[in-house]
Design a protein around this motif. Sequence first.
Motif, PDB file in Angstrom:
ATOM      1  N   ARG A  72       0.841  -1.199   0.000  1.00 37.63           N
ATOM      2  CA  ARG A  72       0.000   0.000   0.000  1.00 37.63           C
ATOM      3  C   ARG A  72       0.871   1.242   0.000  1.00 37.63           C
ATOM      4  NH1 ARG A  72      -2.587  -3.605   3.350  1.00 37.63           N
ATOM      5  NH2 ARG A  72      -4.751  -4.045   2.770  1.00 37.63           N
ATOM      6  N   TYR A  73       0.512   2.190  -0.831  1.00 40.93           N
ATOM      7  CA  TYR A  73       1.213   3.478  -0.796  1.00 40.93           C
ATOM      8  C   TYR A  73       0.300   4.554  -1.344  1.00 40.93           C
ATOM      9  CZ  TYR A  73       2.286   2.240  -5.702  1.00 40.93           C
ATOM     10  OH  TYR A  73       2.210   1.863  -7.023  1.00 40.93           O
ATOM     11  N   ARG A  74       0.697   5.777  -1.132  1.00 38.61           N
ATOM     12  CA  ARG A  74      -0.089   6.904  -1.619  1.00 38.61           C
ATOM     13  C   ARG A  74       0.765   7.686  -2.605  1.00 38.61           C
ATOM     14  NH1 ARG A  74      -3.367  10.887   2.350  1.00 38.61           N
ATOM     15  NH2 ARG A  74      -4.689   9.036   2.396  1.00 38.61           N
ATOM     16  N   TYR A  75       0.153   8.073  -3.696  1.00 44.43           N
ATOM     17  CA  TYR A  75       0.899   8.910  -4.628  1.00 44.43           C
ATOM     18  C   TYR A  75       0.008  10.052  -5.094  1.00 44.43           C
ATOM     19  CZ  TYR A  75      -1.453   6.844  -8.738  1.00 44.43           C
ATOM     20  OH  TYR A  75      -2.377   6.446  -9.665  1.00 44.43           O
ATOM     21  N   ASP A  84      -4.765   6.581  -3.039  1.00 44.16           N
ATOM     22  CA  ASP A  84      -4.335   5.467  -2.189  1.00 44.16           C
ATOM     23  C   ASP A  84      -4.277   4.228  -3.053  1.00 44.16           C
ATOM     24  OD1 ASP A  84      -3.916   6.625   0.257  1.00 44.16           O
ATOM     25  OD2 ASP A  84      -6.027   6.575   0.810  1.00 44.16           O
ATOM     26  N   ASN A 128      10.437  -2.074  -3.158  1.00 46.71           N
ATOM     27  CA  ASN A 128       9.236  -2.662  -2.566  1.00 46.71           C
ATOM     28  C   ASN A 128       8.877  -4.025  -3.166  1.00 46.71           C
ATOM     29  OD1 ASN A 128       8.178  -1.781  -4.963  1.00 46.71           O
ATOM     30  ND2 ASN A 128       6.605  -0.469  -4.070  1.00 46.71           N
TER      31      ASN A 128
END
Length: 148
Positions: A72-75, A84, A128
């Motif tokens: 999971r990551y936010r960009y 998200d 990652n």
Amino acid sequence: MGTVKEISAGGVVYRKVDGRIEVQLIQDRYGKVSLPKGKMEPGETVEQTALREIAEETGITGIIRAPLTVIRYRYSHPEKGAVDKEVHYYLVEATGGSLQAQVEEIRGVAWFSPEEAWKKQKVSGYDNNDGVLRKALQQLGIRTEGKA
């Protein structure tokens, strides 16, 4: 304005050749070692997305053997703002198709011994993806050096 949620799925594809395991890696359009993945389409399950994207990007059809992990990551997207992102990875056994890189998306795709695949990931992969590939190799009974 709330954050937009985006779900992608992909996998670590492997096959058995004469009792040996080989792992598939792609080279993305930036020349980095990566794993096939892509966005979920309406009406699809994450599993279906993973298998479709693998088939589209690499020409290989397969079956899911195990879930590996969710990253999971936010960009930040120029139009949508904060996104998200969730990427679901699966361990996928190749069952058919023939290896063929999707020209628009990726530069190349190939099979490697687990040791070679791990080395390539460490040298020119995305950080990652380390954990994703490590988990896949562990599930296949292959040890990788370094911390788990």
